[in-house]
Write a protein that holds these residues in place. Sequence first.
Motif, PDB file in Angstrom:
ATOM      1  N   PHE A 150      13.825  57.115  80.087  1.00  0.00           N
ATOM      2  CA  PHE A 150      13.887  58.337  80.887  1.00  0.00           C
ATOM      3  C   PHE A 150      13.125  58.170  82.200  1.00  0.00           C
ATOM      4  N   ASN A 151      11.956  57.545  82.137  1.00  0.00           N
ATOM      5  CA  ASN A 151      11.159  57.361  83.357  1.00  0.00           C
ATOM      6  C   ASN A 151      11.918  56.573  84.412  1.00  0.00           C
ATOM      7  N   GLU A 152      12.783  55.677  83.961  1.00  0.00           N
ATOM      8  CA  GLU A 152      13.578  54.877  84.902  1.00  0.00           C
ATOM      9  C   GLU A 152      14.818  55.637  85.373  1.00  0.00           C
ATOM     10  N   LYS A 153      15.529  56.289  84.452  1.00  0.00           N
ATOM     11  CA  LYS A 153      16.836  56.889  84.757  1.00  0.00           C
ATOM     12  C   LYS A 153      16.744  58.348  85.177  1.00  0.00           C
ATOM     13  N   GLN A 154      15.700  59.064  84.733  1.00  0.00           N
ATOM     14  CA  GLN A 154      15.540  60.501  85.036  1.00  0.00           C
ATOM     15  C   GLN A 154      16.746  61.319  84.579  1.00  0.00           C
ATOM     16  N   CYS A 155      17.311  60.919  83.444  1.00  0.00           N
ATOM     17  CA  CYS A 155      18.441  61.616  82.834  1.00  0.00           C
ATOM     18  C   CYS A 155      18.200  61.732  81.329  1.00  0.00           C
ATOM     19  N   SER A 156      18.944  62.624  80.690  1.00  0.00           N
ATOM     20  CA  SER A 156      18.815  62.806  79.247  1.00  0.00           C
ATOM     21  C   SER A 156      19.080  61.493  78.507  1.00  0.00           C
ATOM     22  N   VAL A 157      18.307  61.275  77.434  1.00  0.00           N
ATOM     23  CA  VAL A 157      18.424  60.054  76.627  1.00  0.00           C
ATOM     24  C   VAL A 157      18.522  60.457  75.156  1.00  0.00           C
ATOM     25  N   ILE A 158      19.510  59.924  74.464  1.00  0.00           N
ATOM     26  CA  ILE A 158      19.700  60.195  73.038  1.00  0.00           C
ATOM     27  C   ILE A 158      19.486  58.897  72.264  1.00  0.00           C
ATOM     28  N   ALA A 159      18.704  58.976  71.174  1.00  0.00           N
ATOM     29  CA  ALA A 159      18.520  57.799  70.326  1.00  0.00           C
ATOM     30  C   ALA A 159      19.770  57.591  69.480  1.00  0.00           C
ATOM     31  N   VAL A 179      25.200  49.524  79.817  1.00  0.00           N
ATOM     32  CA  VAL A 179      24.541  49.526  81.124  1.00  0.00           C
ATOM     33  C   VAL A 179      23.977  48.133  81.367  1.00  0.00           C
ATOM     34  N   SER A 180      24.313  47.534  82.491  1.00  0.00           N
ATOM     35  CA  SER A 180      23.835  46.190  82.774  1.00  0.00           C
ATOM     36  C   SER A 180      22.319  46.193  82.911  1.00  0.00           C
ATOM     37  N   GLY A 181      21.702  45.143  82.398  1.00  0.00           N
ATOM     38  CA  GLY A 181      20.251  45.023  82.470  1.00  0.00           C
ATOM     39  C   GLY A 181      19.509  45.842  81.438  1.00  0.00           C
ATOM     40  N   GLY A 182      20.226  46.387  80.468  1.00  0.00           N
ATOM     41  CA  GLY A 182      19.583  47.220  79.449  1.00  0.00           C
ATOM     42  C   GLY A 182      19.285  46.483  78.167  1.00  0.00           C
ATOM     43  N   ASP A 183      19.238  45.139  78.207  1.00  0.00           N
ATOM     44  CA  ASP A 183      18.959  44.313  77.022  1.00  0.00           C
ATOM     45  C   ASP A 183      19.942  44.582  75.882  1.00  0.00           C
ATOM     46  N   GLY A 184      21.132  45.062  76.225  1.00  0.00           N
ATOM     47  CA  GLY A 184      22.134  45.324  75.210  1.00  0.00           C
ATOM     48  C   GLY A 184      21.866  46.568  74.389  1.00  0.00           C
ATOM     49  N   ARG A 185      20.837  47.310  74.739  1.00  0.00           N
ATOM     50  CA  ARG A 185      20.461  48.505  73.967  1.00  0.00           C
ATOM     51  C   ARG A 185      20.759  49.810  74.696  1.00  0.00           C
ATOM     52  N   LEU A 186      21.016  49.739  75.985  1.00  0.00           N
ATOM     53  CA  LEU A 186      21.191  50.948  76.776  1.00  0.00           C
ATOM     54  C   LEU A 186      22.664  51.149  77.145  1.00  0.00           C
ATOM     55  N   TYR A 187      23.138  52.391  76.951  1.00  0.00           N
ATOM     56  CA  TYR A 187      24.536  52.713  77.209  1.00  0.00           C
ATOM     57  C   TYR A 187      24.623  54.043  77.962  1.00  0.00           C
ATOM     58  N   GLU A 188      25.633  54.139  78.828  1.00  0.00           N
ATOM     59  CA  GLU A 188      25.935  55.429  79.430  1.00  0.00           C
ATOM     60  C   GLU A 188      26.906  56.165  78.512  1.00  0.00           C
ATOM     61  N   ILE A 189      26.629  57.439  78.260  1.00  0.00           N
ATOM     62  CA  ILE A 189      27.471  58.230  77.355  1.00  0.00           C
ATOM     63  C   ILE A 189      28.670  58.786  78.115  1.00  0.00           C
ATOM     64  N   LYS A 243      29.062  67.045  81.358  1.00  0.00           N
ATOM     65  CA  LYS A 243      29.958  67.331  82.482  1.00  0.00           C
ATOM     66  C   LYS A 243      29.190  67.563  83.780  1.00  0.00           C
ATOM     67  N   ARG A 244      27.896  67.815  83.662  1.00  0.00           N
ATOM     68  CA  ARG A 244      27.070  68.109  84.840  1.00  0.00           C
ATOM     69  C   ARG A 244      26.142  66.959  85.227  1.00  0.00           C
ATOM     70  N   GLU A 245      25.712  66.204  84.242  1.00  0.00           N
ATOM     71  CA  GLU A 245      24.719  65.157  84.490  1.00  0.00           C
ATOM     72  C   GLU A 245      25.061  63.902  83.697  1.00  0.00           C
ATOM     73  N   LYS A 246      24.538  62.794  84.150  1.00  0.00           N
ATOM     74  CA  LYS A 246      24.638  61.572  83.356  1.00  0.00           C
ATOM     75  C   LYS A 246      23.729  61.680  82.136  1.00  0.00           C
ATOM     76  N   MET A 247      24.165  61.055  81.052  1.00  0.00           N
ATOM     77  CA  MET A 247      23.354  60.968  79.845  1.00  0.00           C
ATOM     78  C   MET A 247      23.424  59.541  79.322  1.00  0.00           C
TER      79      MET A 247
END
Length: 292
Positions: A150-159, A179-189, A243-247
Amino acid sequence: MTMKVRKAVFPAAGLGTRFLPATKAQPKEMLPLVDKPVIQYGVEEAMASGCDQIIIITGRGKQAIEDHFDVSYELEKMLEERGKTDLLKIVREISDMIHVAYVRQKEAMGLGHAVLMARELVGNEPFAVLLADDVIDANPPCLKQMVDVFNEKQCSVIATQIVEGEAISAYGVLDVKPVSGGDGRLYEILNMVEKPKLKDAPSNKAIIGRYILTPTVFETLSETKLGAGGELQLTDGMKLLLKREKMYAYVYEGKRHDTGDKLGFLKATVEFALKRKDLGEPFREYLKGLKL
């Protein structure tokens, strides 16, 4: 201006019917995992992740939760008089732990409604939601891993966690792109589906009980229609938020225990007991001696 996650919301107004009769007069969140109530594991995780304000959504019959995180003058006085300083330290750590506020949910109208009840106390800032049933054994804590995202993306994050096969139908499931550079653990919803059949599931990535949400979710929850059973679903509110923000979804490192399930609760009790310095070895020897 960079947003920080300082507040953590714990929905705790459920009736705990899966654990009857134990939960007839005791909140399910207060069931002990070894010697610590289930909800305390989540509160300690929130603390270790930088949250300094805890908001617990309670309901009828949940007084024991408030008492647990409050000062117990009589107990502390007795322990002090008897010189039981080790126990006194444990008891005081609970009440000194953190600032806790409570909101009463008069009707159990779903997880989304419980989150919406925290609106006034959260205000216009991002916040975490932790479901106490999901006890996650992780170092660093699961929520701390999400806070870093969250500190990096400033968007909602779901585990999220990987769930294979038919079991995926018991979860909310995410449609995502890596998401590139996310160590294979980070995805855009891209989308989310509540409890799909296996053939309809968009991925094997299931939503579990850790969320970091922006305050815009209060607006979307307010606009969300009640679903099945007259409940306000958090997933529906998050779909509008999308629909309003990236997650983002984050595949956390750690092991989740579903303590809201009887078998999951028993497994968690065994595993946490085995990790204890004071109990682990004798308990392990006891288990070895069982004729299974």
